[in-house]
Each structure stands twice: as structure tokens, then as C-alpha cells.
Design a protein around this motif. Structure first.
Motif, PDB file in Angstrom:
ATOM      1  N   HIS A 298       0.835  -1.205   0.000  1.00  0.00           N
ATOM      2  CA  HIS A 298       0.000   0.000   0.000  1.00  0.00           C
ATOM      3  C   HIS A 298       0.873   1.259   0.000  1.00  0.00           C
ATOM      4  N   ARG A 299       1.898   1.266   0.839  1.00  0.00           N
ATOM      5  CA  ARG A 299       2.762   2.439   0.948  1.00  0.00           C
ATOM      6  C   ARG A 299       3.557   2.666  -0.347  1.00  0.00           C
ATOM      7  N   ILE A 300       4.086   1.594  -0.908  1.00  0.00           N
ATOM      8  CA  ILE A 300       4.842   1.719  -2.158  1.00  0.00           C
ATOM      9  C   ILE A 300       3.955   2.286  -3.265  1.00  0.00           C
ATOM     10  N   HIS A 301       2.768   1.734  -3.398  1.00  0.00           N
ATOM     11  CA  HIS A 301       1.883   2.192  -4.465  1.00  0.00           C
ATOM     12  C   HIS A 301       1.294   3.570  -4.168  1.00  0.00           C
ATOM     13  N   GLY A 302       1.307   3.976  -2.892  1.00  0.00           N
ATOM     14  CA  GLY A 302       0.898   5.344  -2.563  1.00  0.00           C
ATOM     15  C   GLY A 302       1.864   6.369  -3.111  1.00  0.00           C
ATOM     16  N   GLU A 331      -9.099   2.072  -5.939  1.00  0.00           N
ATOM     17  CA  GLU A 331      -9.659   0.909  -6.654  1.00  0.00           C
ATOM     18  C   GLU A 331      -8.993  -0.366  -6.145  1.00  0.00           C
ATOM     19  N   CYS A 332      -9.422  -0.823  -4.973  1.00  0.00           N
ATOM     20  CA  CYS A 332      -8.784  -1.944  -4.281  1.00  0.00           C
ATOM     21  C   CYS A 332      -8.735  -3.220  -5.130  1.00  0.00           C
ATOM     22  N   TRP A 345      -9.056  -9.076   3.134  1.00  0.00           N
ATOM     23  CA  TRP A 345      -8.590  -7.694   2.976  1.00  0.00           C
ATOM     24  C   TRP A 345      -9.706  -6.686   3.230  1.00  0.00           C
ATOM     25  N   LYS A 346     -10.942  -7.061   2.914  1.00  0.00           N
ATOM     26  CA  LYS A 346     -12.053  -6.132   3.143  1.00  0.00           C
ATOM     27  C   LYS A 346     -12.929  -6.546   4.322  1.00  0.00           C
ATOM     28  N   ASP A 347     -12.914  -7.840   4.676  1.00  0.00           N
ATOM     29  CA  ASP A 347     -13.757  -8.325   5.772  1.00  0.00           C
ATOM     30  C   ASP A 347     -13.105  -8.137   7.135  1.00  0.00           C
ATOM     31  N   ALA A 396     -16.380   2.947   1.274  1.00  0.00           N
ATOM     32  CA  ALA A 396     -15.645   4.186   1.541  1.00  0.00           C
ATOM     33  C   ALA A 396     -14.725   4.564   0.392  1.00  0.00           C
ATOM     34  N   HIS A 397     -14.134   3.570  -0.256  1.00  0.00           N
ATOM     35  CA  HIS A 397     -13.239   3.835  -1.381  1.00  0.00           C
ATOM     36  C   HIS A 397     -13.970   3.922  -2.712  1.00  0.00           C
TER      37      HIS A 397
END
Length: 739
Positions: A298-302, A331-332, A345-347, A396-397
Motif C-alpha cells: 500500500h505504501r509503495i503504491h501510494g 480501486e482496491c 482484505w475487506k472483511d 468508503a473507497h
């Protein structure tokens, strides 16, 4: 094989020389007298282990040619029992046949467990590296003498033995005090396990070390029963998702272009080290580093987006802050799976995963966690707010809704007619426009638009386009009208423009409010879900998350004759697929930023064609193909795929060269100035091949290049295809991935 061929050549040449000597000596060609019988030679030695030549291999051609079989029943690689390793290795020979791979002298073994979490911190399952959990390193070595030396360290290893009766079959045993390093006494043998091997010291037939790491496919199984596992419950991102941007390696079969650790390039390998046990120091954490895989990815792609939000408390490392992520971060499902059993990841939201992107939150103090600054000592309360409902990751996303929102504003041009006398002609365009599903009633309805450019130009008999580029054109221009529910735009034109086929379309943007309706992109707005003020990070006055209007390019003939459409909509002349672009970008309107709002190549063509001169981002022309090549290859962006993998964008098996040696697109010249033109094949190649020698090569084969331009667009076809067309000796398919 090479030495064998050299020996045959030597014998052949020796024979020629011998014949020549006889001729020069005047030999009459008669047979000589037989010599005395020679002494019988010694018996030949048996081959290795009695194997026939060619029945085994000891060298390989590439890392992906090696295969392994690890049978759980033959192994004890988990828990506190006696360590036992057994596997078979095969590799392809020169003919592509699978043969036993003999002579291995060093391997390493990785073992991880999808452990059930008994605490309130983290997800219900998490990866545990068994070597680390046992107080050792992340893997263990096996060598021929039971010791290893690696990275300046020497230590005990398991002893590797090849079965003399079954070449390519190996066993490993632990002959030292204590348990083998990967045997974790606190392991859960009923939980899913993953093991994989790495092989060292392999070379090709010339003795050159294999560049890529040679890895076995991960084996997922239950040690207690030996049963194989199809779904560990922890693999929420498949390699196939990563390959959409990073490409598919032709040598390993894994991801193609991840530079870290060279080629541990599978998500299933990454978790062996990047799991909750691997945490940064406090100093590194303060700089933005994080190493557990979900948060790290997540951080890298941020990337740059998080770096540009530093004023709002977001953390990002300097290294990752240079990365331009090509898709909306929200867009998860670009990466994550929605398959049953792979949705943790979402649950099961956790603090660690969320702060990968939401790096401005301090859960200890609560700072940044909503307007209430909610502190969280563990993850026990995360699901209460974030597993379902408005604050869940999917809602939310707004996952997947961007594509739906594009149709909140739709523009469809329905007519184009010219009128007026020569020298003062106008073209009247009509369009159906709907906003939030309702046809517009007055021009002020278009105030929701940010960018509202009109795209219009001529199409010649070859399908090439020439943009009008008339200043001030737009959908909401004050002298436009709404008549009977249609938008009417009057465009003054020259006589040359008011003839034959034309294209008409638009590039326009808008924002979306919390009610899910098209809204003005007002930086002061507080209820925008696309177009948040802080997201204005691309140097534009319009927020970066603005959407492109749903619109297609339509074609009309101002003289009433047959309509000629542009080459950009002719499948036979287009070798690139928008769907391939969107596999990485999700949607091209996002890739082009909020100043464009374009979804399709025929929208791009208004500026990016080979008749419109000018520079683009420092490049010498705006031609679409060459601009995209330059943009993706010259460091303008951190391109995630291999630069030689044409299939990342081009259609599989597409022929880039036409029968006449030119390009399939039919391009023959690219305009670079008012009167200057260059040739397209060389310019396309020049995106990567930028040396002076390459440019000289282009010119010697008939190319016109910047600094040595032609003064006419009627240029001959370069001779590049003679050597470089598909199937030729130095064809592009020999050096680039085309299938």
C-alpha cells in the motif's frame, strides 16, 4: 555441444587440407598399402552412475526451465520432529525435453505457516516464518558437506545427498546438535503451510552463472495430514493482478520487473520475509518505512501521492515517494481478489494494512483517525465500523463506481452542417447532453463541467486527422445555445476546414458529490467524493480525481458524401488495445489527469497525431505512438513493466510492420515544425534507442530525424523492416516480447 561442433569442424577442415596435399604432391589417386594392425585400445569407462549421455542435465538455459517435485509424505519440514527433506529436480535440455537435473550442491528452504491469530491484534490469520519464529534466519541451507558460507557468514547446514540410483532425486538430513533451523516447536501442524526451495550455483553450458534465482513453485499443504491446500485464506492478491502492470517474466514465469531482491517475484514468495514479524525500527518508521507486505505494498503504491500530502501529516519514504501509481489508489480490486475465501482484505480491516496508505494516522493518540481522533490500542474494534456499511473498504473507497459515474454526464454529437459563403463559412454542431440522467434545458446546466474542450478536425482519405484547434471552443461557451433539448455550437471555419469528413467529440471533466451526482469541481466544496481539494497534486486548477465525461468521437461528412473515419478507430490499423492500457491504469481518464477527461484513443488523437507539430513533455513531437513510447521508457514515469515487453500494450501477436515495410498504422511522416517532418519507424525506436550510434543507424537506413528533418510529408518508407520486421534475422520479435 559447442565443443562437439568445433571438433567436427576441425575434422572436416583437416580432411580438406589432406585432400589438397595429395593433389599438390601429384598423387595418382591409388589406394596405399594397408598398415600393420594397431594395439587394441583400453575399454571405455562407464558413464556417470551408468547413465547414457543425454539422460540427465547438469546445466540449464534459464531459471524457468527448472521444475521441482516435493511430496509432503516424503518430507518432515515443520514442527519438532526429525527434519527430513526429499525432492526431485528436472530441467529442460536443448531440445526442450524434461530431464533429471543432476549435480546440485546447494539449496535453501523456506517454510511459513498461515497461523491462526489468538489475539486482537492483526487479522484472524497471519503468516509466520518458521525459521524466524524458531529464533533463526528466514531460511536454511543444505549443502554437500553440511556447512555453508553466505554473505560472509559460515554455519551449519543440512547435508544434501543425490541418490546415485535416481539422478535428480535429493535428500537432506540434519546432522548437527539441536533442531534444524526451520523446525518451529510452536508450529501448528494443522494449519496451512508453504515451503519452497531456492537452488544455487547453476550455470549454463558455457559455465556462465544463471542470472535469475532458481526457485521451486510454492507448495501449500497441511503437515498433519499431507493434504495439499488450494486456498490458504491469506492469498488475497494473485500474481496475475501484479502482472497487469509489472509484466510476466519469460525466464522465471514470475513477475517480470520487481527490482527488489532480484526475482523473488511472486506474492507467494514475498510473504516468507514480509510478514508481521518484520517491523522497521522507530527511526525507519518515522521516515515512512514499513515491511509487512499489505502495508508495504500500500505504501509503495501510494508513492508520490502520499509524498505530496506531507502537509497533512502523511508519511512517505524518499525512495517510494518518486513512484507514480498509474491507477486510482482507491480501486482496491485492481489488486485484491473478490473470490470467496480470499476477501479478508475487506472483511477484516486492521490498523497495519490501513496505515499503508493512511499514514497520517497515529492510533496511539488517535490523531488523524476521524474528526474524533479515536485512539485504538488493538484491532478489536476495527470491524465494528469498517467491515460493512459506509466506512467499509468497498464503500468508503467507492470501489468500481468511477466507471459508473462517468455516465453521470454524457455527450453525444448527432450532427454537423456547414453554411455560409466561401471565406465566411461556419459549421453548426448539435449534441445530446444529459446530466444526472436528465437532458439539459439551458446552457447554465453545463456549469458542472471543469474542462469542457471541443475536439474537432478533418479526416483525409488515408484516415489521418488534422485538428482545427480553434481557440475558445467549448461546450459551455457563452454563445452556444440549447434548442429543443440539444446543445448547438456554431464554429467559424476556413474553407479548407469546411470540406469532406470531420470528427467531433469532447474532452470534459466534472466532480461527484456525496449524493452521487455530478457537481462542480469547486475547491471550496466539502461534499465531493471525487474532487477532494487536497488531491489537487498534478499542478492543475482542477482536482486530480475529477472524472471524464462519457463521450465518443463521431464522424460526419460536410459535403454529404461517404464518411471517412480516422485510422484511430480502424482495428486493422491499431496494434494497441485500450483494454490493455486500462489493465494497468483502470481508466485512461485517470491516467491523463483532471485536465483531459479522455477515455479513448480517438479522443487522444485530437492533439496526439502526426500532423500536429509541437513538443510534448520535452519530446520533439506529439504523435500518439511515439509520445507513449517516450513517456513509458525515458524515465518520465517509473514504468513498472519491462521496456521490451510489447505485449503490455500491443495486441498479442500483432504485426507492427506492414507488407510494404512501413508501419501497420500507415503512418509515413510525423510533423515536428511548421515545415519539418521526421520518419515514424525510427522515431518510435528512438524512444529507447537514444545513442548517437543508433541515430546514425537510423539515418543510414533512410530515416529523417530531429536536426535533419525533411521538408515534405511525402516521405519514402525507411528500410528498417528489411532486418527488423517480424520473422527477420534481427526482427523485433527476436529482441522484444511479442506474444
Amino acid at each position: 555441444m559447442k565443443n562437439h561442433n568445433k571438433s567436427l569442424l576441425a575434422l572436416f577442415l583437416l580432411g580438406l587440407f589432406g585432400l589438397s596435399a595429395c593433389t599438390f604432391d601429384g598423387d595418382d589417386g591409388k589406394n596405399g598399402v594397408d598398415g600393420a594392425p594397431g594395439t587394441p585400445g583400453q575399454d571405455g569407462q562407464d558413464g556417470q552412475n551408468g547413465q547414457n549421455a543425454g539422460s540427465v542435465v547438469s546445466t540449464i538455459y534459464k531459471a524457468g526451465d527448472v521444475s521441482f517435485e516435493i511430496v509432503p509424505a516424503d518430507n518432515t519440514l515443520a514442527g519438532s520432529n526429525t527434519f527430513a527433506l526429499k525432492f526431485t529436480a528436472t530441467a529442460k535440455n536443448q531440445a526442450g525435453q524434461e530431464k533429471p537435473l543432476t549435480g546440485l550442491n546447494m539449496v535453501s528452504i523456506y517454510s511459513v505457516t498461515a497461523m491462526t491469530n489468538a489475539t486482537s491484534d492483526g487479522p484472524s490469520e497471519y503468516w509466520v516464518n518458521n525459521g524466524v519464529a524458531a529464533g533463526n534466519s528466514s531460511s536454511m541451507y543444505c549443502t554437500l558437506d553440511g556447512t555453508y558460507t553466505s554473505r560472509g557468514t559460515t554455519g551449519d547446514a543440512c547435508t544434501l545427498v543425490e541418490d546415485p540410483a535416481n539422478p535428480g532425486t535429493y535428500t537432506g538430513t540434519w546432522a548437527h546438535d539441536g533442531a534444524a533451523p526451520i523446525m518451529n516447536p510452536n508450529d501448528d501442524l494443522n494449519a496451512p503451510h508453504r515451503v519452497f526451495l531456492r537452488v544455487y550455483n547453476l550455470t549454463d553450458a558455457d559455465g556462465v552463472a544463471i542470472d535469475d534465482k532458481v526457485l521451486s513453485a510454492p507448495l501449500d499443504y497441511i503437515p498433519a495430514t499431507g493434504a495439499l491446500v488450494d486456498n490458504t485464506g491469506k492469498d488475497t492478491v494473485a500474481d496475475a493482478a501484479c502482472k497487469q502492470c509489472h509484466g510476466d517474466s519469460g525466464t522465471t514465469g514470475n513477475l517480470a520487473n520487481i527490482s527488489a531482491h532480484h526475482n523473488y517475484q511472486s506474492v507467494k514468495n514475498c510473504i516468507a520475509c514480509h510478514n508481521p514479524a518484520t517491523q522497521p525500527t522507530a527511526e525507519d518508521a518515522a521516515k515512512g518505512w514499513v515491511y509487512d507486505l499489505p502495508a508495504m505494498i500500500h505504501r509503495i503504491h501510494g508513492g508520490e501521492e502520499l509524498a505530496n500530502l506531507a502537509a497533512y501529516g502523511f508519511k512517505q519514504t524518499t525512495e517510494w515517494g518518486e513512484i507514480l501509481y498509474p491507477s486510482p489508489l482507491t480501486e482496491c480490486t485492481v489488486c485484491h481478489s473478490n473470490d470467496e475465501g480470499k476477501t479478508s482484505w475487506k472483511d477484516e480491516p486492521t490498523r497495519a494494512a490501513c496505515v499503508g496508505c493512511h499514514s497520517n494516522i497515529d492510533f496511539t493518540t488517535g490523531a488523524g483517525h476521524s474528526e474524533f481522533n479515536l485512539a485504538q490500542a488493538d484491532d478489536s474494534q476495527c470491524a465494528a465500523c469498517h467491515s460493512t456499511g459506509a466506512l467499509s473498504p468497498m464503500v468508503a473507497h467507492k470501489v468500481g463506481t468511477r466507471a459508473e459515474y462517468m455516465d453521470l454526464v454524457k455527450v453525444n454529437f448527432t450532427g454537423a452542417e456547414k453554411s455560409g459563403a466561401a471565406g465566411s463559412q461556419v459549421v453548426t454542431l448539435t449534441a445530446d447532453v444529459t446530466i444526472n440522467g436528465t437532458p439539459i434545458a439551458q446552457l447554465s446546466d453545463l456549469s458542472v463541467l471543469g474542462v469542457d474542450s471541443l475536439l474537432v478536425g478533418n479526416v483525409d482519405a488515408r484516415g489521418e486527422v488534422t485538428r482545427w484547434g480553434i481557440s475558445g471552443l467549448g461546450l459551455k461557451k457563452v454563445d452556444n445555445q440549447v434548442v429543443n433539448g440539444k446543445l448547438v455550437i456554431t464554429v467559424p471555419v476556413t474553407d479548407a476546414q469546411a470540406t469532406g469528413s470531420i470528427y467531433v467529440g469532447t474532452q470534459a471533466t466534472f466532480c461527484v458529490n456525496s449524493a452521487g451526482k455530478a457537481a462542480t469541481c469547486d475547491p471550496a466544496a466539502t461534499d465531493l467524493i471525487y474532487g477532494l481539494p487536497y488531491a489537487n497534486i498534478h499542478g492543475s486548477n482542477v482536482p486530480s480525481t475529477a472524472l471524464g465525461v462519457g463521450s465518443t468521437i463521431n464522424f460526419f461528412n460536410l459535403d454529404g458524401g461517404a464518411i471517412v473515419k480516422s485510422r484511430y478507430v480502424d482495428p486493422a490499423r491499431i496494434t494497441v488495445e485500450e483494454t490493455k492500457c486500462n489493465a494497468c491504469h483502470t481508466t485512461l481518464d485517470y491516467a491523463k489527469g483532471a485536465t483531459h477527461g479522455t477515455y479513448t484513443f480517438d479522443q487522444c488523437m485530437d492533439c496526439h497525431n502526426n500532423t500536429y507539430s509541437g513538443a510534448h513533455n520535452g519530446f520533439d513531437n506529439k504523435d500518439l505512438a511515439t509520445s507513449v513510447h517516450y513517456y513509458h521508457s525515458n524515465g518520465v514515469v517509473t514504468y513498472p513493466g519491462p521496456s521490451t515487453d510489447c505485449t503490455m500494450c500491443h495486441k498479442d501477436g500483432a504485426a507492427l510492420f506492414a507488407a510494404d515495410g512501413g508501419l501497420t498504422s500507415g503512418r509515413r511522416a510525423i510533423k515536428v515544425s511548421a515545415t519539418g517532418y521526421i520518419t515514424p519507424v525510427a522515431e518510435t525506436c528512438h524512444a529507447c534507442h537514444i545513442s548517437e550510434a543508433a541515430v546514425a543507424h537510423f539515418k543510414s537506413n533512410g530515416a529523417y530525424v530531429l536536426g535533419d528533418v525533411a521538408t515534405t510529408a511525402d516521405l519514402p518508407v525507411e528500410s528498417c523492416a528489411t532486418c527488423h520486421a517480424e520473422g527477420k534475422s534481427f526482427g523485433i520479435d527476436k529482441f522484444h516480447k511479442m506474444q
